[in-house]
Structures are given as structure tokens and as C-alpha cells.
Design a protein around this motif. Structure first.
Motif, mmCIF file in Angstrom:
data_model
loop_
_atom_site.group_PDB
_atom_site.id
_atom_site.type_symbol
_atom_site.label_atom_id
_atom_site.label_comp_id
_atom_site.label_asym_id
_atom_site.label_seq_id
_atom_site.Cartn_x
_atom_site.Cartn_y
_atom_site.Cartn_z
ATOM 1 N N TRP A 85 35.434 -4.330 19.121
ATOM 2 C CA TRP A 85 35.634 -5.651 19.742
ATOM 3 C C TRP A 85 36.140 -5.515 21.171
ATOM 4 O O TRP A 85 35.914 -6.402 21.994
ATOM 5 C CB TRP A 85 36.578 -6.500 18.893
ATOM 6 C CG TRP A 85 35.844 -7.136 17.763
ATOM 7 C CD1 TRP A 85 35.256 -6.475 16.729
ATOM 8 C CD2 TRP A 85 35.560 -8.523 17.575
ATOM 9 N NE1 TRP A 85 34.640 -7.376 15.909
ATOM 10 C CE2 TRP A 85 34.819 -8.633 16.392
ATOM 11 C CE3 TRP A 85 35.877 -9.673 18.292
ATOM 12 C CZ2 TRP A 85 34.370 -9.859 15.916
ATOM 13 C CZ3 TRP A 85 35.443 -10.895 17.806
ATOM 14 C CH2 TRP A 85 34.687 -10.985 16.629
ATOM 15 N N ARG A 86 36.797 -4.413 21.444
ATOM 16 C CA ARG A 86 37.222 -4.191 22.823
ATOM 17 C C ARG A 86 35.988 -4.045 23.711
ATOM 18 O O ARG A 86 35.896 -4.656 24.783
ATOM 19 C CB ARG A 86 38.083 -2.917 22.890
ATOM 20 C CG ARG A 86 38.472 -2.487 24.278
ATOM 21 C CD ARG A 86 39.363 -1.252 24.233
ATOM 22 N NE ARG A 86 38.808 -0.139 23.459
ATOM 23 C CZ ARG A 86 37.854 0.680 23.917
ATOM 24 N NH1 ARG A 86 37.368 0.519 25.113
ATOM 25 N NH2 ARG A 86 37.394 1.657 23.159
ATOM 26 N N ASP A 112 38.526 -12.881 18.239
ATOM 27 C CA ASP A 112 38.688 -12.357 19.581
ATOM 28 C C ASP A 112 40.151 -12.404 20.023
ATOM 29 O O ASP A 112 40.649 -11.501 20.704
ATOM 30 C CB ASP A 112 37.851 -13.227 20.521
ATOM 31 C CG ASP A 112 37.332 -12.428 21.684
ATOM 32 O OD1 ASP A 112 36.121 -12.174 21.705
ATOM 33 O OD2 ASP A 112 38.127 -12.062 22.552
ATOM 34 N N THR A 139 41.974 -9.402 18.638
ATOM 35 C CA THR A 139 41.526 -8.050 18.970
ATOM 36 C C THR A 139 41.994 -7.654 20.380
ATOM 37 O O THR A 139 42.478 -8.507 21.125
ATOM 38 C CB THR A 139 40.001 -7.951 18.825
ATOM 39 O OG1 THR A 139 39.411 -9.080 19.441
ATOM 40 C CG2 THR A 139 39.595 -7.900 17.367
ATOM 41 N N PRO A 140 41.847 -6.373 20.777
ATOM 42 C CA PRO A 140 42.596 -5.821 21.909
ATOM 43 C C PRO A 140 42.638 -6.618 23.205
ATOM 44 O O PRO A 140 43.668 -6.614 23.866
ATOM 45 C CB PRO A 140 41.906 -4.466 22.142
ATOM 46 C CG PRO A 140 41.403 -4.086 20.821
ATOM 47 C CD PRO A 140 40.992 -5.357 20.159
ATOM 48 N N PHE A 141 41.542 -7.288 23.595
ATOM 49 C CA PHE A 141 41.568 -7.916 24.916
ATOM 50 C C PHE A 141 42.624 -9.014 25.006
ATOM 51 O O PHE A 141 43.386 -9.080 25.966
ATOM 52 C CB PHE A 141 40.189 -8.461 25.274
ATOM 53 C CG PHE A 141 40.055 -8.813 26.719
ATOM 54 C CD1 PHE A 141 39.822 -7.823 27.668
ATOM 55 C CD2 PHE A 141 40.188 -10.124 27.148
ATOM 56 C CE1 PHE A 141 39.719 -8.140 29.002
ATOM 57 C CE2 PHE A 141 40.084 -10.440 28.483
ATOM 58 C CZ PHE A 141 39.849 -9.450 29.424
ATOM 59 N N ASP A 166 44.729 -9.833 22.156
ATOM 60 C CA ASP A 166 45.798 -9.209 21.392
ATOM 61 C C ASP A 166 46.975 -10.125 21.075
ATOM 62 O O ASP A 166 48.096 -9.900 21.531
ATOM 63 C CB ASP A 166 46.291 -7.958 22.132
ATOM 64 C CG ASP A 166 47.046 -7.027 21.197
ATOM 65 O OD1 ASP A 166 46.946 -7.254 19.977
ATOM 66 O OD2 ASP A 166 47.715 -6.108 21.671
ATOM 67 N N HIS A 170 38.293 -1.219 18.310
ATOM 68 C CA HIS A 170 37.569 -0.603 19.416
ATOM 69 C C HIS A 170 36.238 -1.299 19.678
ATOM 70 O O HIS A 170 35.871 -1.554 20.822
ATOM 71 C CB HIS A 170 37.342 0.883 19.136
ATOM 72 C CG HIS A 170 38.537 1.721 19.467
ATOM 73 N ND1 HIS A 170 39.054 1.782 20.739
ATOM 74 C CD2 HIS A 170 39.321 2.505 18.698
ATOM 75 C CE1 HIS A 170 40.110 2.583 20.732
ATOM 76 N NE2 HIS A 170 40.297 3.018 19.509
ATOM 77 N N GLU A 183 34.036 -7.400 24.132
ATOM 78 C CA GLU A 183 34.611 -8.387 25.038
ATOM 79 C C GLU A 183 33.924 -8.356 26.408
ATOM 80 O O GLU A 183 33.744 -9.383 27.054
ATOM 81 C CB GLU A 183 36.116 -8.137 25.168
ATOM 82 C CG GLU A 183 36.879 -9.191 25.940
ATOM 83 C CD GLU A 183 36.791 -10.577 25.336
ATOM 84 O OE1 GLU A 183 36.670 -10.700 24.105
ATOM 85 O OE2 GLU A 183 36.842 -11.556 26.116
#
Lengths: 164, 554
Positions: B297-298, A32, A35-37, A39, B295, B301
Motif C-alpha cells: 500500500w505504500r 489508506d 497504511t504507511p502514507f 498511518d 509495503h 499510494e
């Protein structure tokens, strides 16, 4: 002799994910973080496939008896300075399994075994939590490589003394 | 289902002459049959092959403190009737206990027989045995699950572990125990001929933490084990804690407020959302399509934030207690939940369409890792793996529990059995879960959420099954004084790993990682107790071929 993490390390940290028998909760929080959130890759943190490429080992789990020799080998393969981020209650002190028959029970006990085998850990930062939060993992990493200072001081309390 | 309390259920009639006694257990949801040792194999054969029951698991129990011997429980389920059948076999020997092995008749019993051999020293006679669960350097004479062995006893470590035994083939590709494609320490050895995988061997149980023994230790009581159960797995932990509390509640006849059952079902679906989106991302990553991983995992979240909003914790929710849940879902939380669900459904649709429409990704999913329907049924596979192979099995429908009897939803079933169908089953289940949560919110009854007035009688049994994101999770419980006397957990991956063999055989090596991942393996669930050698077929012809070579999986 312990080696200080070099300054160059602060720009781009390569991490190796070492699961020593964890329940996956901390492990998915590590993903996590990348990944993007959250990052963390924007800080140059990159997950690598081999301990030989890694600056930091992200160690999760209470170190089970079965994984112990493999964990020792993986840490031995890391180049110096050998940095470890012990993530989650299990890696910090064994967590809910601390006295079970099939675990070693936390990084401090592993460290002793490593030292007996001549493997020196240059620096370790413990990130508690069950599972550790992604923010805590990023903070722990920053403390480990020297970008941030630890907010709490070491304090030893003896049983039966003090408040309580 | 049990209108005639005194009559053996119709389906079990053929067994009447072979059993000694029988009784209803678990509030009439299960039948326990007392069977003599010499009749066990015959009873298991009729039950599995003639009656068509599914094999769930087996458990060895040290009952010496109770009546002086050991016992083995074989647990079967008849899906059509929603009925569990427990075969109870007493073993009078104190020193060298043994039971006849039922593996020839019921192949699915392979692992759990080896497991009680390791953990209790009960010898399954008439089959090949080897160590499965315990580490290589564990002494032969220490059997952790026996009541006279303390839970914290750690025998000294051996200096060297046993040498790795040579396989049947001259070259294998090792995958693990630390490998970029695996996020858990497990070891697969793929045997290859050129680029083609011809066989696979699995050595697992690296994550064996002794959970079943800990639950019997004085450190725990009925309520505390709930939190231990949650830590079996960090992805589907709430499933385990639900299955455990349901077992205690049924065995101890504890009343549970209806609102608590709704909240539990709701959280189970939130967990399924996060787990399926996690899987979708990991699958894309293994195919080398990292944009899809990021994407997925975005979107995922958002479900983690939702879980935190509802329970106070992103994972390991800590919501369950025996008799109910600890936190209510108040009406003012509903609008935000609905908003997040919309975002998740919309995001998932976009991401899934995107991933599946990339031609390279589609080509690698289509037609790879095929598990035919016949193989799937013979191996008793569960969850999305079964549903992608044309088996319409869903515990939520077959054995309704919690609030699932009050909601309507579809069970996506595909017949191709390849990696693409397993992907699509999961994607569709995400949308179904969103719908289920909406219905649950709509129909949630008012009232209490926790019943703290309970007292549990020792010596009662319960078998519970919960549909985890990965399939059927079965718990078997014998109540004791203050804490469970014996608690047995069978995670879904435990049932699905044997299916990897037919799936991997004849595959290109490059497709192996995605195929292994397509069962959504969760080893920390599987390993809480137990090494497996899945080779059974004779493929010795390969040994002499010079063209076999080792290929790095990179």
C-alpha cells in the motif's frame, strides 16, 4: 441518555469498518488511512474485527435494504458510548442513490430507524466527499473524539431566501 | 471481419435455418439474430457448444411501451473473430411473460436468468428458480425494472425477514456478512468435513443499489449516467464509465477524438496499477503477512497521487463524457508521470519479490485454490483468473478498443491455476501497465479531447467489453430518448464467482480466505442488480457423518 466519549478514548480508538453497500471507494480510502502514507495507527487507531470491540463505527455506503437488519445488529452490538463516523456522500445523505428503490438513503434516516429500535447513537460526525479524502477521514475522527473543534458552524438556509 | 455485408458470418452459418432474421448492429461489431421462442434453446446450444462462443450475459427488457411485449437478449462473444452475437427473443405476453431457460445448455446463464425473473418478472421455464437479487422482504408483485414501476418506489419493509433456510449439511462456517476477511457485506457459507471444505454457498447482492433502473429515470441523461456508471465500483469505476460511454458512442455513431481515446486508455492503466497493488496488499494481509500489506500500500499510494495529478481526484475520476474526456494531459505533466511510473515499477518489484520469497507465504499460495483449465473454460471465467489457468484471454487483445491497437504488450499466462499463478499474473501485469502508459504518452496524438456535437437516435444497440483489472466487463445498451432505454452491466466478478466452487472444494479451511480473495472479488460491481445457491452436486452423504464440526475462521 447520551453518553459523552470518555477522555481515555482519545489515546487509542478502536474502529470497526461497517460497509452498508458502498462502492468500495471510501472503503479503500479507510484502508489508506491505516497504511504507511497516512498511518493513523500512530494515533492509536486500530481496525478491529468485531463491533463488540469497537469504539467507533466507520460507516460507509447508502445502507441498502438488504444490509439494513445486519447494520442495525452490528451497531446494537457496539458498547456505549456508541460513536459513528459517517464517511462519504452516500453515508451522509444517500449520495447519487438517495431516492433509489433499494436503499434507505444515508445515516440520518438510519438513525431514525435505530431510535425506533431503541439503539442510541451517542455521537455522529459526517465526512462528506465522493470518495472522502483520507485527510478528511482523519480530521473527522479527531473531531468525533474531541481532539479538534469543528471549523464550520451550523447554518440553515431556507429555499428562496438569502443570496443566490 | 465483415467483408460481406449481406452474408451471415461464416461461423454462424449453421444457425441460418433456425433464425427468422438477422442484421449488423454496433457499427458492424456485432450481429443480432431474431429467434423465435421455441428455437431459442437449440440456437443457444449450437452457438455455445458447436460454434464455441463465450456466453457474456443476458438482459430482459420491458418493451411494452414500444410494441406491447417483453424481450430477452442473450449476448455471446466469439473471441477469435472479435464478434459479438446478440440473440433477440420477443415475448408477446403482457401479464405472465416467459422464455425457455437455456441453463441446461449454457450453465453460465444461471444468474442472469434469475435476474430478469426478479427484476422484470419474465419466467425462465424449465429450471429451478429462486430469488436472487432483491432483498428477502421485497414483495413478489413489484418488479423494479418494469417501466410502469417508478424508480423511487420503496415498498414498506416487512418486520421480519425470511428465516435462514437450513442447508444440506449439518454444519457450515459462516463468513460474513461482516467479516474481517471481507471488506464488503457478502455472505459465504463454507461446509466443512473436519478441516476440509466440501462445498460453498454464496448469498450476495447486499450491495444492490438499483443502478440500471436509476439510469432510466428522469434524474439522468446520457452524460449524467457516466458519473453513475463510475460509482458502480470504487476500485474499477473508470472501467465502467468507459464501457458505458463507448456503448453510447458506438450506438449513437458519435465521433471521438483520438487523443481522448489515448487519455482514456492511459487512465484505465493507472487504475489497473492501483487495483493490482491493492490486491497484492490485501492478499498478503489475508495470509497474516501484514508487513507485505503495508509495503504494497505504500507503493500503491504513489499511483493514487498520480491519479489525482492527472484527473483532480484520487478515485472516481469524473473524466469521461459522451464524446471524449474533460481534462487534457498536457506535455508538462509527462516528466512527473514518468518519474512516478519508475518509482512504482521499482517499488513493486521489491515488494513482490519480498512477498513471494517469504517461504511461509509461498507455501500458502503454491498449489492452493487450483482451478483447472477445463473448469475455467467451462465456466467462462475472465481476466487474471482465466490467464492463471492457461486461457489466453485478454479483451485488450481480442477485441481491441480505445488506443490498445497501437501499443504492444504481453499477456502473462500461467498454466498452474493456483493462487500463486494468480498472484504472479497480477504482478506481471503491473509492469506491463507501466510499459503501456509509457507507450501511450510517447504516441499520444495532438488535437481535441471532446466532441460535444452529437445527437443520439433512439432504438440503437451496442455491446462493449473492457478489460477491467478483474477481467472482462461487458455493457449492453439500447438507446432511448435523452437517456438509455435499457443499460445492462455485467461486471467481471459476476463471471468469476462460480469458479470459487471448484477452487474451494477439497481445500483446507485455513486457505479459504486467500482463495476467495484470489479472484479479486468486487461485490459492489456484481451486486448492482441481484442470492445465489451454488450447490448443484449431490453430497448428501455428509449429512449423517458425526465428525463434521464447525470451525471458527477467527
Amino acid at each position: 441518555m447520551r453518553v459523552r466519549p470518555p477522555k481515555a478514548l482519545r489515546k487509542s480508538i478502536w474502529v470497526f469498518h461497517l460497509n452498508t453497500g458502498s462502492c468500495n471507494a471510501c472503503d479503500i480510502e479507510i484502508l489508506d488511512v491505516l497504511t504507511p502514507f497516512m498511518d493513523a495507527e500512530r494515533f492509536g487507531v486500530k481496525l478491529v474485527a468485531s463491533p463488540r470491540h469497537a469504539d467507533v463505527a466507520l460507516l460507509t455506503g447508502p445502507i441498502t435494504r438488504e444490509t439494513l437488519p445486519k447494520v442495525v445488529n452490528a451497531l446494537k452490538a457496539m458498547p456505549r458510548p456508541r460513536l459513528v463516523l459517517a464517511i462519504g456522500a452516500c453515508a451522509v445523505g444517500g449520495g447519487i442513490w438517495h431516492d433509489s428503490y433499494s436503499v434507505i438513503g444515508g445515516f440520518p434516516r438510519l438513525k431514525k430507524i435505530l431510535e425506533e429500535n431503541g439503539v442510541i447513537i451517542d455521537r455522529v460526525v459526517y465526512v462528506p466527499g465522493c470518495p472522502a479524502r483520507p485527510e478528511a477521514i482523519i480530521y473527522g475522527l479527531a473531531v468525533l473524539i474531541g481532539l479538534l473543534k469543528k471549523k464550520v458552524k451550523k447554518e440553515v438556509k431556507e429555499a428562496g431566501k438569502g443570496e443566490g | 471481419m465483415n467483408q460481406h455485408k449481406d452474408l451471415l458470418p461464416q461461423r454462424l452459418r449453421p444457425l441460418e435455418s433456425l433464425i427468422q432474421e438477422w442484421r449488423w448492429i454496433d457499427k458492424g461489431r456485432a450481429v443480432m439474430l431474431d429467434v423465435k421462442r421455441d428455437k431459442l434453446v437449440e440456437v443457444a446450444r449450437i452457438l455455445y457448444k458447436e460454434i464455441g462462443a463465450f456466453f457474456k450475459t443476458c438482459a430482459g427488457v420491458d418493451e411494452r411501451p414500444l410494441w406491447g411485449g417483453f424481450a430477452v437478449y442473450h449476448i455471446f462473444g466469439i473471441d477469435e473473430e472479435g464478434l459479438d452475437v446478440v440473440i433477440y427473443v420477443k415475448i408477446p405476453e403482457k401479464d405472465h411473460p416467459w422464455v425457455p431457460s437455456i441453463v441446461r445448455e449454457v450453465p453460465a446463464a444461471d444468474w442472469c436468468e434469475l435476474e430478469f425473473r426478479d427484476m422484470l418478472g419474465i419466467d425462465p421455464r424449465g429450471r429451478l428458480t429462486q430469488r436472487l437479487v432483491l432483498p428477502d422482504d421485497w414483495p413478489e408483485d413489484v418488479k423494479p425494472l418494469r417501466k410502469d414501476v417508478p424508480y423511487g418506489y420503496r415498498p414498506p419493509r416487512a418486520e421480519e425477514s425470511r428465516p435462514v433456510e437450513a442447508g444440506m449439511y449439518p454444519s457450515g462456517v459462516p463468513v460474513g456478512p461482516y467479516h474481517p476477511a471481507l471488506h464488503e457485506p457478502e455472505y459465504f457459507e463454507l461446509y466443512v468435513e473436519g478441516e476440509e471444505v466440501v462445498d460453498v454457498r454464496y448469498r450476495g447482492f447486499h450491495v444492490h443499489r438499483g443502478i440500471e433502473k436509476l439510469a432510466e429515470s428522469p434524474r439522468f441523461d446520457y452524460n449524467k449516467v457516466t458519473f453513475l456508471a463510475e460509482r458502480i465500483c470504487g476500485i474499477c469505476g473508470f472501467v465502467h464509465s468507459c464501457a458505458y460511454v463507448m456503448a453510447v458512442e458506438r450506438a449513437g455513431k458519435v465521433e471521438v477524438p483520438e487523443r481522448a481515446e489515448y487519455i482514456r486508455a492511459l487512465l484505465l492503466e493507472v487504475e489497473r496499477l492501483h487495483s493490482h497493488l491493492l490486491w497484492l496488499g490485501v492478499a498478503a494481509h489475508l495470509l497474516g503477512y501484514d508487513a507485505g500489506f503495508m509495503h504494497a500500500w505504500r507503493v500503491r499510494e504513489k499511483t493514487m497521487i498520480l491519479a489525482e495529478y492527472l484527473t483532480g481526484s484520487r478515485k472516481t475520476y469524473g473524466m469521461n463524457l459522451v464524446g471524449g474526456v474533460r481534462k487534457d494531459i498536457t506535455p508538462e505533466k509527462v516528466p512527473k508521470i514518468l518519474r512516478v511510473l519508475e518509482e512504482v515499477a521499482e517499488g513493486t518489484k521489491k515488494v513482490a519479490d519480498m512477498i513471494v520469497s517469504v517461504p511461509q507465504v509461498r507455501k500458502r499460495l503454491e498449489g492452493t485454490g487450483v482451478l483447472r483449465r477445463g473448469d475455467a473454460a467451462a465456466l467462462s471465467v475472465v481476466g487474471p483468473v482465466a490467464r492463471a489457468s492457461g486461457l489466453n484471454r485478454d479483451i485488450r487483445k481480442d477485441y481491441p478498443y480505445l488506443a490498445y491497437k497501437d501499443v504492444s504488450f504481453m499477456v502473462p499466462v500461467y498454466s498452474e491455476g493456483d493462487n500463486l499463478s494468480r498472484t504472479l499474473v497480477r504482478v506481471e501485469e503491473v509492469f506491463e501497465s507501466v510499459e503501456i502508459i509509457k507507450q501511450l504518452l510517447d504516441r499520444m496524438p495532438p488535437g481535441d479531447i471532446l466532441n460535444e456535437e452529437w445527437d443520439i437516435e433512439p432504438g440503437k444497440y451496442a455491446v462493449t467489453s473492457v478489460e477491467a483489472p478483474r477481467g472482462e466487463d461487458t455493457h449492453f445498451l439500447i438507446t432511448g430518448v435523452g437517456r438509455p432505454y435499457r443499460w445492462r452491466v455485467r461486471a467481471p466478478t459476476y463471471a468469476n464467482i462460480p469458479a470459487l466452487r471448484p477452487m474451494l472444494r477439497g481445500q483446507e479451511l485455513a486457505d479459504a480466505p486467500i482463495t476467495i480473495a484470489s479472484i479479486d472479488p468486487c461485490f459492489s460491481c456484481t451486486d448492482r442488480m441481484l442470492v445465489i445457491d451454488v450447490r448443484t452436486g449431490k453430497r448428501s452423504v455428509l449429512v449423517t457423518r458425526p465428525k463434521v464440526r464447525v470451525v471458527s475462521l477467527g
